[in-house]
Design an enzyme around this catalytic site. Structure first.
Site, short mmCIF file in Angstrom:
data_model
loop_
_atom_site.label_atom_id
_atom_site.label_comp_id
_atom_site.label_asym_id
_atom_site.label_seq_id
_atom_site.Cartn_x
_atom_site.Cartn_y
_atom_site.Cartn_z
N CYS A 200 20.39 -98.29 57.40
CA CYS A 200 20.43 -99.73 57.62
C CYS A 200 20.56 -100.03 59.11
CB CYS A 200 21.64 -100.32 56.90
SG CYS A 200 21.73 -99.85 55.18
N ARG B 220 14.01 -98.18 61.72
CA ARG B 220 14.98 -97.45 60.90
C ARG B 220 14.66 -97.55 59.42
NH1 ARG B 220 19.82 -96.58 63.63
NH2 ARG B 220 21.10 -96.77 61.76
N TRP C 102 18.61 -100.41 53.97
CA TRP C 102 17.85 -99.30 53.40
C TRP C 102 18.64 -98.92 52.14
CZ3 TRP C 102 13.48 -96.42 53.73
CH2 TRP C 102 13.47 -95.18 53.10
N ASN D 271 26.56 -100.16 57.31
CA ASN D 271 25.57 -99.09 57.30
C ASN D 271 26.34 -97.81 56.98
OD1 ASN D 271 23.51 -97.28 57.69
ND2 ASN D 271 23.72 -97.23 59.91
N GLY D 272 25.89 -97.09 55.95
CA GLY D 272 26.57 -95.84 55.60
C GLY D 272 26.68 -95.71 54.09
N GLU E 47 5.93 -73.86 53.68
CA GLU E 47 6.33 -75.04 54.46
C GLU E 47 6.14 -74.80 55.94
OE1 GLU E 47 6.63 -77.94 53.72
OE2 GLU E 47 7.69 -78.89 55.36
N LYS F 54 3.79 -77.22 58.31
CA LYS F 54 4.33 -77.87 59.51
C LYS F 54 3.44 -77.53 60.71
CE LYS F 54 6.47 -80.51 58.30
NZ LYS F 54 6.31 -80.53 56.91
N GLU G 219 -0.30 -79.13 60.29
CA GLU G 219 -0.49 -80.59 60.19
C GLU G 219 -0.18 -81.30 61.51
OE1 GLU G 219 1.98 -82.93 57.57
OE2 GLU G 219 3.62 -81.51 57.71
N HIS H 112 -5.09 -57.71 49.63
CA HIS H 112 -6.16 -58.03 48.68
C HIS H 112 -7.22 -58.92 49.30
CE1 HIS H 112 -3.95 -56.07 45.50
NE2 HIS H 112 -2.86 -56.70 45.92
N LYS I 179 1.82 -91.10 56.13
CA LYS I 179 3.16 -90.70 55.72
C LYS I 179 3.26 -90.64 54.19
CE LYS I 179 7.46 -89.61 56.00
NZ LYS I 179 7.74 -88.20 56.30
C1 AGP Z 1 4.51 -83.10 54.73
O1 AGP Z 1 4.92 -82.95 56.07
C2 AGP Z 1 3.41 -84.15 54.59
N1 AGP Z 1 3.86 -85.37 55.15
C3 AGP Z 1 2.90 -84.27 53.16
O2 AGP Z 1 2.54 -82.98 52.71
C4 AGP Z 1 3.90 -84.85 52.15
O3 AGP Z 1 4.94 -83.90 51.91
C5 AGP Z 1 3.16 -85.12 50.84
O4 AGP Z 1 2.16 -86.07 51.08
C6 AGP Z 1 4.07 -85.63 49.71
O5 AGP Z 1 4.63 -86.86 50.10
P1 AGP Z 1 5.82 -87.44 49.20
O6 AGP Z 1 6.97 -86.47 49.32
O7 AGP Z 1 6.14 -88.79 49.80
O8 AGP Z 1 5.34 -87.55 47.78
#
Ligand code: AGP
Length: 622
Positions: free
Chosen positions: A2, A27, A76, A112-113, A495, A499, A502, A518, A617
């Site tokens: 928040c 935020r 939030w 906020n918290g 992961e 990272k 992307e 393989h 996002k």
């Molecule tokens: C991860 O860094 C990416 N932003 C992407 O793979 C993300 O995890 C994926 O689109 C799933 O998003 P969500 O967790 O909001 O469902």
């Protein structure tokens, strides 16, 4: 998280409050509100859901709220859906459904918290005749201040300090008292709060950007301190109510840097917020040494009723599922399938009535994950959503919801939400195993203790960031990077690889280490970087030998392993060590060096770390 703003001075407060809240929009929020006092008159409260401009329109850009003292808030949601009645400010008396109007109450406030013991405090206040109109923990804490203010007939500072002693959790509070026109009282524990001062005014805010336009002179109020601000005075008090003195600080940042808390990018800020995100999420699930999932509607009997677990997600959330699969299977002996949502939604997967389908999603809006959730429900499965956004579509449509408390995540590349999801799923695995009787009481206690230590161990891993920054400068021109591991280490590799690719745009793949021979090992050339994750002791030697096979073909090796495994340096060129922890929960630690490596590599390549090309996002389309 928040956003809070407060102003008391010679100017009209509402426009300044709206401007400050606008500078805190980064935020993340889902509703907003103002409370403004015009001299001795009662405070006027106005709230609005959705974007801030709705609140600005509702108050004619603040002009319909005359007065020179006020507080503002962007919410939030953590407790209670994003609705008008749950929006702040909250009052110590009653409140109309619209949430707007004159406030007869003695106390009005914003927060906020996360108040962890708000349920027990609410029950206490109900016994003392208080009624509640919202689902929020904030209303509880405002009413608790009012309770002490009336019961002990003490001033606002003493009422607030008594409240602080009674409350568990995190808070940045801003409160106005009917009997103290022109003044604002604030209190802080673990949530950010600053106090600003100018010639004819005083300010308070969650973060510097909100007041930078008006002053660069700020006080950083410490934990468990109270502030009392008036147009031409600012006072601070400790928990005993004794006045204390704080140093005045000159802010030298520009507004953009201030939004990132002084970090160069939101991603780096969020990487550093992971200890708090993990701690807040675990604190919402572990009480008095036991895991309590009833907030998600998962009673022990419900947890006992499943014979099959299907985890469905996309991207990093799917990687959380891959990691959780090993943990759940090992602890509960239940079969676990992990499916990409985009595949699951079109497969005719046999789903039994005793299947629990867990959909993991930070945004709660990912189209494929939402579609998969609907398929699972149509097929009669019980569904659990693990999401970070309260009131998101997936959260609303799932049978049960387990919220992660990572706060809003701005960078496209997820970090703190991923970590919060990991610990939430670890807690779920431990609780399922405990109620199924596949772990002993002693093991249950051990796992809970180990989980509780994760946030501080993440913080310790972050202290090694300079070495990763240095190493990333060596690999900035790499063309191919391979991440390998076995078991949980393979899940972590997935992961780490995502990272890297992307945000640095370097081609990268994650491979089960035993699978390299393989086919993929044909891609290994001189100086190809192979990063081995080596946290699972029973698989350590196997993965090392896979790495050495790559090295014999010219690869350059980096290893991520647990403190003490120093033999790794006999084979590996560059090693990062992470603190020892129970090997079920090691993903939360091993992923951090890989996040930092991807981040610094992207920075070294001069790329837009927070908004990488071609990515969104939240992927709300197929
Ligand atoms: C991860 O860094 C990416 N932003 C992407 O793979 C993300 O995890 C994926 O689109 C799933 O998003 P969500 O967790 O909001 O469902």
């Amino acid at each position: 998280m928040c956003g809070i703003v407060g102003y008391t001075g010679s100017k009209q407060a509402a426009p300044i409050l709206l401007d400050g809240l606008e500078r805190l929009e980064y935020r993340g929020y889902d509703s907003a509100g103002l409370a403004v006092r015009n001299g001795d008159a009662l405070a006027e409260v106005v709230k609005a859901t959705g974007k801030l401009y709705h609140l600005a329109d509702k108050t004619d850009q603040g002009r319909s709220l005359p007065g020179t003292c006020g507080i503002g808030h962007t919410r939030w949601a953590t407790h209670g859906d994003p609705s008008l009645v749950n929006a702040h400010p909250h009052v110590s008396g009653n409140c109309s459904g619209s949430g707007s109007g004159q406030v007869e109450s003695d106390v009005v406030g914003v927060h906020n918290g996360i108040i962890e013991n708000f349920t027990e405090l609410k029950e206490k206040l109900l016994r003392h005749g208080y009624a509640f109109y919202s689902d929020t923990d904030t209303e509880v804490v405002v009413k608790l201040v009012d309770y002490y203010y009336k019961k002990y007939k003490i001033g606002p500072v003493d009422a607030i300090t008594r409240t602080m002693v009674r409350v568990r959790g995190s808070y940045a509070l801003a409160l106005m008292f009917k009997d103290y026109p022109g003044e604002i009282f604030a209190a802080r524990k673990d949530s950010p709060l600053i106090i600003g001062t100018a010639e004819d005014a005083s300010f308070l805010a969650s973060d510097v950007p909100a007041i930078l336009k008006y002053t660069r002179q700020v006080y950083y109020i410490d934990n468990l301190q109270v502030a009392r601000i008036a147009p031409s005075s600012v006072k601070f008090y400790d928990l005993n109510g004794d006045e204390v003195t704080l140093p005045l600080t000159e802010i030298t940042w520009d507004a953009a840097a201030a939004e990132r808390g002084g970090f160069e990018h939101f991603m780096l800020k969020e990487i550093h917020e992971q200890p708090q995100a993990a701690r807040d999420t675990l604190n919402s699930l572990i009480r008095d040494g036991k895991i309590d999932l009833t907030s998600a509607g998962l009673t022990d009997d419900t947890l006992r009723s499943f014979e099959q677990i299907d985890i469905v997600a996309c991207g990093s959330a799917w990687h959380v599922g891959m990691a959780s699969q090993y943990v759940i299977e090992d602890l509960t002996q239940l079969p676990v399938r992990v499916e990409l949502a985009s595949e699951f939604r079109y497969r005719h997967l046999p789903i039994r009535k005793d299947t629990l389908v867990i959909v993991i999603s930070q945004s709660g809006e990912t189209a494929d994950s939402l579609a998969a959730l609907r398929v699972a429900k149509e097929r009669g499965a019980m569904t659990l959503a693990v999401v970070n956004v309260v009131g998101s579509t997936i959260a609303r449509e799932a049978d049960h919801v387990l919220y992660t408390l990572a706060g809003p995540e701005i960078a496209v590349a997820t970090t703190k939400a991923y970590s919060a999801q990991l610990v939430a799923m670890d807690a779920l695995a431990v609780q399922m195993a405990y109620v199924l009787g596949t772990i002993s009481n002693e093991q249950y206690g051990h796992f809970i203790e180990e989980l509780g230590a994760i946030p501080d161990k993440i913080r310790r891993v972050l202290e090694d960031k300079e070495r990763l920054q240095w190493f990333s400068s060596k690999i900035a021109n790499a063309h191919d990077i391979f991440f390998i591991g076995r078991g949980l280490d393979y899940a972590i590799s997935l992961e780490g690889s995502l990272k890297m690719k992307e945000i640095s745009y370097i081609h990268s793949e994650a491979y089960a280490a035993g699978e390299l021979k393989h086919g993929t090992i044909s891609l290994i050339e001189h100086n190809t970087l192979v990063i081995g994750v080596l946290t699972q002791s029973e698989l350590f030697e196997k993965t090392i030998s896979n790495m050495v096979e790559c090295k014999s073909r010219g690869a350059y090796l980096m290893g991520v392993t647990t403190n003490g495994n120093f033999t790794v340096e006999d084979s590996v060129n560059f090693t990062v060590y992470i603190p020892k922890t129970d090997e079920h929960f090691v993903s939360s630690l091993a992923v951090v060096p890989l996040q930092l490596l991807g981040y610094y590599t992207s920075v070294n390549r001069g790329l837009d770390v927070d908004k990488p090309r071609n990515l969104a996002k939240s992927v709300t389309v197929e």
